[in-house]
Scaffold this active site. Structure first.
Site, short mmCIF file in Angstrom:
data_model
loop_
_atom_site.label_atom_id
_atom_site.label_comp_id
_atom_site.label_asym_id
_atom_site.label_seq_id
_atom_site.Cartn_x
_atom_site.Cartn_y
_atom_site.Cartn_z
N ARG A 204 24.47 10.10 -27.90
CA ARG A 204 25.38 9.15 -27.24
C ARG A 204 24.92 7.71 -27.45
NH1 ARG A 204 24.37 12.00 -21.57
NH2 ARG A 204 23.90 13.73 -22.95
N ASP B 223 16.81 16.16 -34.97
CA ASP B 223 16.66 15.84 -33.54
C ASP B 223 15.50 16.64 -32.95
OD1 ASP B 223 16.88 15.13 -30.92
OD2 ASP B 223 18.77 16.21 -30.55
N ASP C 239 15.95 12.75 -25.56
CA ASP C 239 16.68 13.81 -26.25
C ASP C 239 18.20 13.63 -26.15
OD1 ASP C 239 17.06 16.06 -27.73
OD2 ASP C 239 16.54 17.49 -26.15
N LYS D 257 28.43 11.69 -35.21
CA LYS D 257 27.01 11.64 -34.86
C LYS D 257 26.22 12.15 -36.05
CE LYS D 257 23.53 14.02 -31.97
NZ LYS D 257 23.24 14.82 -30.75
N LYS E 26 11.71 18.58 -27.71
CA LYS E 26 12.37 19.87 -27.49
C LYS E 26 11.35 21.00 -27.62
CE LYS E 26 16.97 18.86 -29.42
NZ LYS E 26 17.76 19.16 -28.23
N GLU F 45 20.01 11.42 -27.46
CA GLU F 45 20.07 10.32 -28.42
C GLU F 45 21.45 10.14 -29.05
OE1 GLU F 45 19.14 13.32 -29.11
OE2 GLU F 45 20.50 13.65 -30.79
#
Ligand code: BES
Ligand code: ZN
Ligand code: ZN
Length: 505
Positions: free
Chosen positions: A356, A275, A352, A270, A282, A354
């Protein structure tokens, strides 16, 4: 730090200080007669009275400056734990603390007497771990500092490994080199994952990967946003839509001569270079640590570089799924439905989650292109895994018992610990979507690490051995420790190196 091997006895050694680990209450001049012989002054040195071997204790005993051992540093390891699972952790921590002290003293070099290591376990393994720890402890991240060297203890210039015999055994050279190379991999992963999001974004990651590939004789393929679009990476692209920096997929391959047609071990990392959560933003606290949401990709890259450099006899492919997860007018909305590379339609309820999304397309891509012997994905995937396991042990989900054993043993060797969690069938129903083939998050927060793993499993054909490493929680170190300064830990880089070194068997 250069590593030198010195054979032929202590008269040939000129290092600033010798590092000698010691168990609590050990009578070291009796348990290690070679040391008493090599440095006779220790038998009368007053400073020996204060050497207790308590964990964390560092005592330096001095002899005349013209002696080969004019300084001996005794590194306290605490209660003897030979043969226990934790023995190598103790060795690593001890040598890291010892080397940090050498640096703090501004000494140029350090020396490890090989004959002093057998009291700690198999001497080759101990040497490997001692060198690994010294290399990690000798490193400071100075890339973003204006005042570089002056404000930090200087790095130790060289580390000597000393043998009383006339020759240096090949096995010892190799063990030391393995430790050094493992440390290089971990440091490279840390460097990538600690670099801030304005410096390390998908394009810059891919460029740096290209340079590393060229230097290390790795095959590289980079898919840009147009390639991803043309091939149908709908889930991966959905993550990158809000970012100013477009997504990338980087593929590295190490295929030793004669192994080009072997079924490869494939690592899938990943690589979210930042993020923010996207539209499902977040909270601000600790958001800055999300620059390391690409530790899986960094570890993948670092392990491939190390395996190529070492000439490992195993075909390994690394796939890094890179994107930046940002909120924006073009960003994916909660509730959007996209079609991934596998052809499944996916309902995105929380932007959030993301990781996967980029991973499911990467997993599909791997199966379209190769027939893997095993797929291992590595991801800072869920806060739920961090809540369940904390910051010292990572989650392992695996469809195959033998692959799970392999990951656990490689992790143990690396000092990176994993704990197996279940791919609990009953929770699959949580991923049902009222309007798409699959929903990418579970309907509740409970068991969030498991539902994330089940989501990924949906994209792996049943018979391919597959492991998912959830490294959220262990990827970031909040305060300086002996083996890791504050920042990214590079967790799993060394585990991947160990897997590539030993193969799957
Ligand atoms: N990158 C995070 C997971 C994470 C959390 C990594 C803490 C490191 C430390 C991931 O993308 C994420 O935000 N996951 C969500 C999933 C949820 C929305 C289903 C989470 O864990 O809250
Ligand atoms: Zn996220
Ligand atoms: Zn994430």
């Amino acid at each position: 730090m250069e590593i030198y091997f010195h054979a032929g006895g202590e008269d040939k050694w000129t290092a600033s200080i010798a590092l000698v680990p010691i168990w609590k209450d050990e009578k070291i001049l009796e348990t290690c007669p070679d040391l008493a012989e090599a440095a006779p002054f220790l038998q009368i040195a007053p400073g020996m009275r204060d050497v207790t071997g308590r964990k964390g204790e560092i005592s330096i005993v001095y002899g005349h400056k013209d002696l080969p051992y004019s300084r001996v540093m005794f590194i306290g390891l605490g209660e003897e734990c030979l043969g226990r699972d934790t023995a190598m952790d103790v060795v690593r921590e001890g040598f890291a603390k010892g080397l940090a002290r050498v640096r703090a003293m501004h000494l140029e070099s350090a020396h490890i007497p090989f004959f002093s290591l057998s009291r700690l376990g198999g001497e080759l393994r101990v040497l490997e771990e001692a060198v690994y720890a010294c290399c990690l402890a000798n490193y400071s991240s100075i890339h973003f500092k204006k005042t570089t060297r002056e404000s930090l203890p200087p790095a130790v210039q060289w580390l000597g490994i000393g043998f009383r015999d006339e020759y240096v055994p090949d096995a010892a050279r190799q063990a030391a080199r393995r430790g050094e190379r493992s440390a290089e991999a971990v440091l490279l992963a840390r460097k990538f994952a600690t670099a801030p999001g304005n410096v390390m974004y998908p394009e810059t990651f891919a460029e740096k990967a290209r340079m590393l590939a060229a230097d290390n004789n790795l095959k590289i393929d980079v898919l840009d946003e147009k390639d991803l679009e043309a091939r149908g990476f709908g889930a991966h692209l959905a993550v990158g839509r809000g970012g100013a920096h477009p997504p990338r997929l980087v593929v590295l391959e190490h295929a030793p001569k004669g192994r080009e047609n072997d079924r490869p071990i494939v690592f899938v990392g990943k690589g979210i270079t930042f993020d923010s959560g996207g539209i499902s933003l977040k909270p601000a606290a600790k958001m800055h640590t999300m620059k390391s949401d690409m530790t899986g990709a960094a570890a993948t890259l670092a392990s491939l570089v190390a395996l190529a450099d070492e000439g490992a006899d195993c075909r390994v492919i690394g796939v890094m799924a890179l994107a930046e997860n940002m909120p924006d007018g073009n960003a994916t909305r909660p509730g959007d439905v996209v079609t991934g590379l596998s052809g499944d339609t996916i309902e995105i309820v929380n932007t959030d989650a993301e990781g996967r999304l980029v991973l499911c397309d990467a997993l599909a891509y791997v199966q379209q292109n190769w027939e893997p012997a095993a797929i291992i994905d590595i991801a800072t995937l869920t806060g739920a895994c961090a809540v369940a396991l904390g910051d010292q042990v990572a989650g392992l989900f695996c469809s195959s018992d033998s692959l799970a054993e392999r990951v656990l043993s490689a992790g143990h060797c690396a000092g990176e610990y994993f704990w197996r969690l279940p791919l609990w069938e009953g929770y699959k129903s949580k991923l049902k979507s009222p309007i798409a083939d699959i929903c990418h998050t579970g309907s509740s927060r409970e068991g969030g690490a498991i539902t994330a793993a089940l989501y990924l499993q949906h994209f792996v054909k049943g018979d391919i051995p597959w492991a998912h490493l959830d490294i959220a929680g262990v990827d970031w170190c909040g305060k300086d420790t002996a083996l890791c300064p504050e920042g990214s830990t590079g967790f799993s880089a060394r585990t991947l190196v160990e897997i590539g070194r030993g193969g799957l068997a």
